[in-house]
Design a protein around this motif. Structure first.
Motif, PDB file in Angstrom:
ATOM      1  N   LYS A 103     -14.013  20.998   3.112  1.00 24.87           N
ATOM      2  CA  LYS A 103     -15.046  20.432   4.025  1.00 24.87           C
ATOM      3  C   LYS A 103     -14.968  20.455   5.461  1.00 24.87           C
ATOM      4  CE  LYS A 103     -16.382  16.829   0.240  1.00 24.87           C
ATOM      5  NZ  LYS A 103     -17.648  17.691   0.188  1.00 24.87           N
ATOM      6  N   LEU A 104     -13.942  21.128   5.716  1.00 20.59           N
ATOM      7  CA  LEU A 104     -13.858  21.189   7.434  1.00 20.59           C
ATOM      8  C   LEU A 104     -14.640  22.720   7.654  1.00 20.59           C
ATOM      9  CD1 LEU A 104     -10.071  20.610   7.924  1.00 20.59           C
ATOM     10  CD2 LEU A 104     -11.908  19.044   8.497  1.00 20.59           C
ATOM     11  N   PRO A 105     -15.627  22.356   8.658  1.00 21.11           N
ATOM     12  CA  PRO A 105     -16.465  23.514   9.072  1.00 21.11           C
ATOM     13  C   PRO A 105     -15.599  24.905   9.626  1.00 21.11           C
ATOM     14  CG  PRO A 105     -16.698  21.921  10.639  1.00 21.11           C
ATOM     15  CD  PRO A 105     -15.689  21.241   9.422  1.00 21.11           C
ATOM     16  N   TYR A 106     -14.308  24.395   9.989  1.00 20.56           N
ATOM     17  CA  TYR A 106     -13.555  25.707  10.590  1.00 20.56           C
ATOM     18  C   TYR A 106     -12.255  26.160   9.806  1.00 20.56           C
ATOM     19  CZ  TYR A 106     -12.344  21.088  12.337  1.00 20.56           C
ATOM     20  OH  TYR A 106     -12.146  19.824  12.481  1.00 20.56           O
ATOM     21  N   ALA A 107     -12.551  25.508   8.410  1.00 17.09           N
ATOM     22  CA  ALA A 107     -11.163  25.730   7.460  1.00 17.09           C
ATOM     23  C   ALA A 107     -10.626  27.111   7.709  1.00 17.09           C
ATOM     24  CB  ALA A 107     -11.361  25.498   6.101  1.00 17.09           C
ATOM     25  N   ASP A 108     -11.211  28.195   7.710  1.00 15.82           N
ATOM     26  CA  ASP A 108     -10.819  29.624   7.706  1.00 15.82           C
ATOM     27  C   ASP A 108      -9.986  29.921   9.085  1.00 15.82           C
ATOM     28  OD1 ASP A 108     -13.344  29.454   9.181  1.00 15.82           O
ATOM     29  OD2 ASP A 108     -14.011  31.466   8.673  1.00 15.82           O
ATOM     30  N   LYS A 109     -10.383  28.821  10.171  1.00 13.24           N
ATOM     31  CA  LYS A 109      -9.795  29.338  11.224  1.00 13.24           C
ATOM     32  C   LYS A 109      -8.551  28.452  11.723  1.00 13.24           C
ATOM     33  CE  LYS A 109     -13.627  31.497  12.870  1.00 13.24           C
ATOM     34  NZ  LYS A 109     -14.351  31.504  11.814  1.00 13.24           N
ATOM     35  N   LEU A 110      -8.008  27.718  10.764  1.00 12.46           N
ATOM     36  CA  LEU A 110      -6.750  26.834  10.769  1.00 12.46           C
ATOM     37  C   LEU A 110      -5.797  28.058  10.399  1.00 12.46           C
ATOM     38  CD1 LEU A 110      -7.607  24.071   8.676  1.00 12.46           C
ATOM     39  CD2 LEU A 110      -7.353  23.911  11.104  1.00 12.46           C
ATOM     40  N   ASN A 111      -4.504  27.872  11.079  1.00 13.46           N
ATOM     41  CA  ASN A 111      -3.470  28.787  10.646  1.00 13.46           C
ATOM     42  C   ASN A 111      -3.002  28.959   9.449  1.00 13.46           C
ATOM     43  OD1 ASN A 111      -0.292  29.276  10.556  1.00 13.46           O
ATOM     44  ND2 ASN A 111      -0.911  30.248  12.595  1.00 13.46           N
ATOM     45  N   GLN A 112      -3.340  30.185   8.795  1.00 14.04           N
ATOM     46  CA  GLN A 112      -3.271  30.450   7.570  1.00 14.04           C
ATOM     47  C   GLN A 112      -1.694  30.527   6.954  1.00 14.04           C
ATOM     48  OE1 GLN A 112      -6.146  30.270   5.240  1.00 14.04           O
ATOM     49  NE2 GLN A 112      -6.787  29.462   7.387  1.00 14.04           N
ATOM     50  N   GLY A 113      -0.941  30.956   7.877  1.00 11.64           N
ATOM     51  CA  GLY A 113       0.387  30.968   7.596  1.00 11.64           C
ATOM     52  C   GLY A 113       0.730  29.723   7.103  1.00 11.64           C
ATOM     53  N   PRO A 153       7.808  43.025  20.498  1.00 13.96           N
ATOM     54  CA  PRO A 153       7.202  44.270  19.818  1.00 13.96           C
ATOM     55  C   PRO A 153       7.993  45.015  18.572  1.00 13.96           C
ATOM     56  CG  PRO A 153       8.999  44.510  21.546  1.00 13.96           C
ATOM     57  CD  PRO A 153       8.776  43.146  21.331  1.00 13.96           C
ATOM     58  N   GLY A 154       7.447  46.078  18.281  1.00  9.13           N
ATOM     59  CA  GLY A 154       8.056  46.449  17.141  1.00  9.13           C
ATOM     60  C   GLY A 154       8.523  47.938  17.583  1.00  9.13           C
ATOM     61  N   VAL A 155       8.806  48.693  16.520  1.00  2.00           N
ATOM     62  CA  VAL A 155       9.655  50.214  16.748  1.00  2.00           C
ATOM     63  C   VAL A 155       8.792  50.784  17.728  1.00  2.00           C
ATOM     64  CG1 VAL A 155      10.362  52.193  15.959  1.00  2.00           C
ATOM     65  CG2 VAL A 155      10.945  50.069  14.731  1.00  2.00           C
ATOM     66  N   THR A 156       7.425  51.065  17.532  1.00  2.00           N
ATOM     67  CA  THR A 156       6.302  52.000  18.304  1.00  2.00           C
ATOM     68  C   THR A 156       5.489  51.017  18.916  1.00  2.00           C
ATOM     69  OG1 THR A 156       5.306  52.603  16.312  1.00  2.00           O
ATOM     70  CG2 THR A 156       7.065  53.889  16.877  1.00  2.00           C
ATOM     71  N   GLY A 157       5.682  49.888  18.981  1.00  2.00           N
ATOM     72  CA  GLY A 157       4.629  49.065  19.598  1.00  2.00           C
ATOM     73  C   GLY A 157       4.345  47.879  18.534  1.00  2.00           C
ATOM     74  N   GLY A 158       3.116  47.501  18.670  1.00  2.00           N
ATOM     75  CA  GLY A 158       2.431  46.293  18.050  1.00  2.00           C
ATOM     76  C   GLY A 158       2.991  44.986  18.706  1.00  2.00           C
ATOM     77  N   SER A 159       2.843  44.010  18.089  1.00  2.00           N
ATOM     78  CA  SER A 159       3.171  42.703  18.390  1.00  2.00           C
ATOM     79  C   SER A 159       3.092  41.764  17.439  1.00  2.00           C
ATOM     80  CB  SER A 159       2.217  42.298  19.706  1.00  2.00           C
ATOM     81  OG  SER A 159       1.044  42.071  19.077  1.00  2.00           O
ATOM     82  N   ALA A 214      -2.485  34.333  16.505  1.00  2.00           N
ATOM     83  CA  ALA A 214      -3.720  34.813  15.606  1.00  2.00           C
ATOM     84  C   ALA A 214      -3.467  36.113  15.380  1.00  2.00           C
ATOM     85  CB  ALA A 214      -4.992  34.602  16.340  1.00  2.00           C
ATOM     86  N   SER A 215      -2.461  37.110  15.627  1.00  2.00           N
ATOM     87  CA  SER A 215      -2.536  38.271  15.334  1.00  2.00           C
ATOM     88  C   SER A 215      -2.092  38.526  13.856  1.00  2.00           C
ATOM     89  CB  SER A 215      -1.165  39.202  15.928  1.00  2.00           C
ATOM     90  OG  SER A 215      -0.945  40.407  15.465  1.00  2.00           O
ATOM     91  N   PRO A 216      -2.835  39.574  13.103  1.00  2.00           N
ATOM     92  CA  PRO A 216      -2.527  39.850  11.795  1.00  2.00           C
ATOM     93  C   PRO A 216      -0.867  39.856  11.348  1.00  2.00           C
ATOM     94  CG  PRO A 216      -3.721  41.636  12.422  1.00  2.00           C
ATOM     95  CD  PRO A 216      -3.679  40.413  13.409  1.00  2.00           C
ATOM     96  N   GLN A 217      -0.399  40.613  12.618  1.00  2.00           N
ATOM     97  CA  GLN A 217       0.929  40.976  12.077  1.00  2.00           C
ATOM     98  C   GLN A 217       1.959  39.544  12.233  1.00  2.00           C
ATOM     99  OE1 GLN A 217       0.986  44.091  15.016  1.00  2.00           O
ATOM    100  NE2 GLN A 217       1.649  45.516  13.279  1.00  2.00           N
ATOM    101  N   SER A 218       1.438  38.635  12.746  1.00  2.00           N
ATOM    102  CA  SER A 218       2.342  37.281  12.824  1.00  2.00           C
ATOM    103  C   SER A 218       2.155  36.530  11.634  1.00  2.00           C
ATOM    104  CB  SER A 218       1.539  36.413  14.154  1.00  2.00           C
ATOM    105  OG  SER A 218       1.866  37.309  15.316  1.00  2.00           O
ATOM    106  N   LYS A 219       3.427  36.127  11.071  1.00  2.00           N
ATOM    107  CA  LYS A 219       3.494  35.470   9.789  1.00  2.00           C
ATOM    108  C   LYS A 219       4.380  34.308   9.853  1.00  2.00           C
ATOM    109  CE  LYS A 219       2.869  40.294   8.218  1.00  2.00           C
ATOM    110  NZ  LYS A 219       3.105  41.322   7.174  1.00  2.00           N
ATOM    111  N   THR A 220       4.213  33.701   8.812  1.00  2.00           N
ATOM    112  CA  THR A 220       5.057  32.607   8.266  1.00  2.00           C
ATOM    113  C   THR A 220       5.480  32.894   6.825  1.00  2.00           C
ATOM    114  OG1 THR A 220       3.627  30.770   9.409  1.00  2.00           O
ATOM    115  CG2 THR A 220       5.356  30.127   7.710  1.00  2.00           C
ATOM    116  N   PRO A 221       6.649  33.414   6.735  1.00  2.00           N
ATOM    117  CA  PRO A 221       7.394  33.662   5.359  1.00  2.00           C
ATOM    118  C   PRO A 221       7.489  32.770   4.678  1.00  2.00           C
ATOM    119  CG  PRO A 221       9.301  33.812   7.050  1.00  2.00           C
ATOM    120  CD  PRO A 221       7.859  33.606   7.825  1.00  2.00           C
ATOM    121  N   VAL A 222       7.190  32.950   3.228  1.00  2.00           N
ATOM    122  CA  VAL A 222       7.343  31.966   2.188  1.00  2.00           C
ATOM    123  C   VAL A 222       8.211  32.206   1.200  1.00  2.00           C
ATOM    124  CG1 VAL A 222       6.003  30.600   0.427  1.00  2.00           C
ATOM    125  CG2 VAL A 222       4.800  30.980   2.723  1.00  2.00           C
TER     126      VAL A 222
END
Length: 437
Positions: free
Chosen positions: A131-141, A308-314, A384-392
C-alpha cells in the motif's frame, strides 16, 4: 550491514542455537488475527497513543535514537528504544523468541534476516508494504533479504554501504590527481603503490582486515559484482568465488602485500581496528564503510568513489539492518505506523540524510543534504546501482562471517598462503552454504 564481526558473535550464535530457536518459532508461530484485531490494513497504520517497544544493536544507536526521537515528537504513539550490545544481540533475540517476549519491533543485521524470517520471528507485512505508493523505490536488497515464500517481513532500517576512501593530501604528495580516485581494480593497485613509493614513515598504500571475513565480504564482494560476476548462485547454496573477477581481486591484494604496500598488522586484523589507520592519516586508499565519512573527515581530507571492478563499473555491499514487527506484538497496526513513517521524507531526509546517513528510497537519493556534499551524493547513487547488492543465504554467517568461516581460510590463502588451494577452499564454502538445505 557492516559485516565486521566481533569476538562474541560465535558465543551469541551458539547461545541462540542452544535455545532451539527455529524449533521454538515453529512451535510458537504468530497469530495474525489476534495481533491485528479487526483493524483494516492502511498505508499509515494506527497512531492512537500506544506504547511500542523497539530493540536494536549498538552500532545503530546514533541513527536509531534520532529516528525514535523524531517519531515520538510528532506522534501520539511512543516508541521505547532499547540499545543492546552487539555481542549480546543474537542471544537476547533468541531467548525472547523462545519465550514469546520479543518487543513490538526489532532490527536485525541483514546477515541474520533470512534466518530469522524463515524461523518466524517477524510478522508478515506484505500487504502493508504493497500500500506504500513508493514501495518499488525502497531498497530492494533489504526487501529481498526479508522475503520468504513470497511474503515480505522487513523494511530497510539503516543502510551501511562500502565505498573507496582515499587521502587527498597523500595523493597530492604522490603526484596523483586528488580529485580522481580509482575507477578500476588496477588503478586501485597503482594508486596504492604510488602512495607507498613516498616512503613516508608509518604511511602505507592501503590496508584491509586480513583476518576478518566480514570486512572482506563488505569490501571485496562489490569488486566482483562491479565486474559483472556473482559471488553465489541465486539460491545462496553455491559459492562462485573462484571466477575470473574474484581471482583478479585476490591477485591484486597478493601483489600489494608482496610490494609491502599493506600496512603492518593487516594479516592479524580481526576487524576491531581496521578503519583506524586511515583515520589517522596513515593509509592512502582503501575500501571503507560510507557511514564513517563524517568521522574520517574530521582528521583526513577524504576523497570518495564507488568500489570499482576489473574494467570499471561500480558497486557496493548494501548492508546495515532491516526492521520488522515481531511475531509477539499485539500492536501490529501501531507498529506499522512507525514502520511506514520510517519510509517517509520526514524520516528519510529530515533525520537520516540530515545526519549523513544513506536514504533507503531511490527516489530520495538526490536531496538538499546530498546536494551539499558530492561525496554523499556518490554514496546515494551507488546504493541505487543495479550492480550493488545484498547477498542472501540462510547459512551466510557460518560460511562468511564467523571466525572459523571457510571464506576467511580462502582469502588468507589467496593473500598470504597458497593460492593454488582456491578450488578446494571455494568448495568448502559451498559445503557450508548448502548445509540443511
Amino acid at each position: 550491514m557492516r559485516t565486521r564481526i566481533s569476538r562474541g558473535v560465535r558465543r551469541a550464535v551458539a547461545a541462540a542455537a542452544a535455545l532451539g530457536l527455529v524449533a521454538a518459532m515453529a512451535a510458537c508461530g504468530s497469530d495474525d488475527d489476534a495481533a491485528t484485531g479487526s483493524t483494516a490494513v492502511t498505508a499509515e497504520g494506527v497512531d492512537d497513543g500506544a506504547e511500542l517497544t523497539l530493540w536494536t544493536r549498538a552500532p545503530l544507536e546514533l541513527q536509531a535514537k534520532a529516528l525514535v526521537d523524531a517519531y515520538n515528537k510528532s506522534h501520539k504513539n511512543q516508541v521505547k528504544l532499547t540499545i543492546v550490545p552487539n555481542d549480546d544481540y543474537v542471544a537476547k533475540v533468541g531467548a525472547a523468541a523462545g519465550s514469546g517476549d520479543l518487543p513490538d519491533l526489532f532490527a536485525a543485521d541483514i546477515v541474520y534476516v533470512p534466518n530469522w524470517t524463515k524461523a518466524g520471528l517477524f510478522s508478515d507485512i506484505t500487504e502493508h508494504i504493497g500500500k506504500l505508493p513508493y514501495a518499488d523505490k525502497l531498497n530492494q536488497g533489504h526487501i529481498r533479504a526479508g522475503t520468504y515464500k513470497d511474503a515480505k517481513y522487513v523494511l530497510p532500517f539503516v543502510l551501511d554501504l562500502s565505498v573507496i576512501f582515499y587521502n587527498k593530501a597523500l595523493y597530492k604528495e604522490a603526484g596523483l590527481d586528488p580529485e580522481k580516485g580509482p575507477t578500476t581494480i588496477d588503478e586501485f593497485k597503482q594508486q596504492a603503490l604510488a602512495i607507498q613509493k613516498l616512503k613516508k614513515p608509518g604511511v602505507y598504500g592501503t590496508y584491509f582486515g586480513g583476518n576478518c571475513g566480514g570486512c572482506n565480504v563488505f569490501t571485496w564482494f562489490p569488486m566482483i559484482w562491479a565486474s559483472g560476476e556473482e559471488v553465489m548462485n541465486p539460491e545462496g547454496t553455491k559459492s562462485l568465488l573462484d571466477g575470473p573477477a574474484a581471482q583478479k581481486v585476490y591477485a591484486t591484494w597478493r601483489e600489494l602485500n608482496a610490494a609491502g604496500a599493506i600496512a603492518p598488522g593487516a594479516k592479524d586484523e580481526t576487524g576491531a581496528t581496521w578503519v583506524a589507520a586511515f583515520q589517522e592519516g596513515k593509509v592512502g586508499v582503501m575500501p571503507y564503510p560510507a557511514t564513517l565519512l563524517p568521522t574520517a573527515a574530521k582528521t583526513v581530507d577524504v576523497g570518495l568513489v564507488p568500489i570499482p571492478g576489473v574494467t570499471g563499473g561500480s558497486s557496493t555491499f548494501v548492508g546495515g539492518d532491516g526492521i520488522g514487527i515481531s511475531k509477539d506484538s499485539k500492536k501490529n497496526a501501531q507498529a506499522w505506523n512507525f514502520l511506514s513513517w520510517l519510509t517517509t521524507e520526514a524520516a528519510q531526509i529530515d533525520v537520516l540524510a540530515a545526519g549523513n546517513s544513506t536514504v533507503s528510497r531511490t527516489d530520495l537519493a538526490d536531496n538538499k543534504y546530498s546536494a551539499k556534499d558530492p561525496r554523499v551524493a556518490t554514496v546515494n547513487k551507488v546504493a541505487a546501482s543495479p550492480q550493488s547488492k545484498t547477498p542472501v543465504a540462510l547459512n551466510f554467517q557460518q560460511a562468511f562471517n564467523a571466525p572459523t568461516a571457510p571464506w576467511s581460510t580462502l582469502l588468507r590463502n589467496q593473500v598470504y598462503g597458497d593460492p593454488g588451494s582456491l578450488a578446494d577452499d571455494n568448495a568448502a564454502i559451498t559445503s557450508v552454504l548448502g548445509q540443511g538445505q
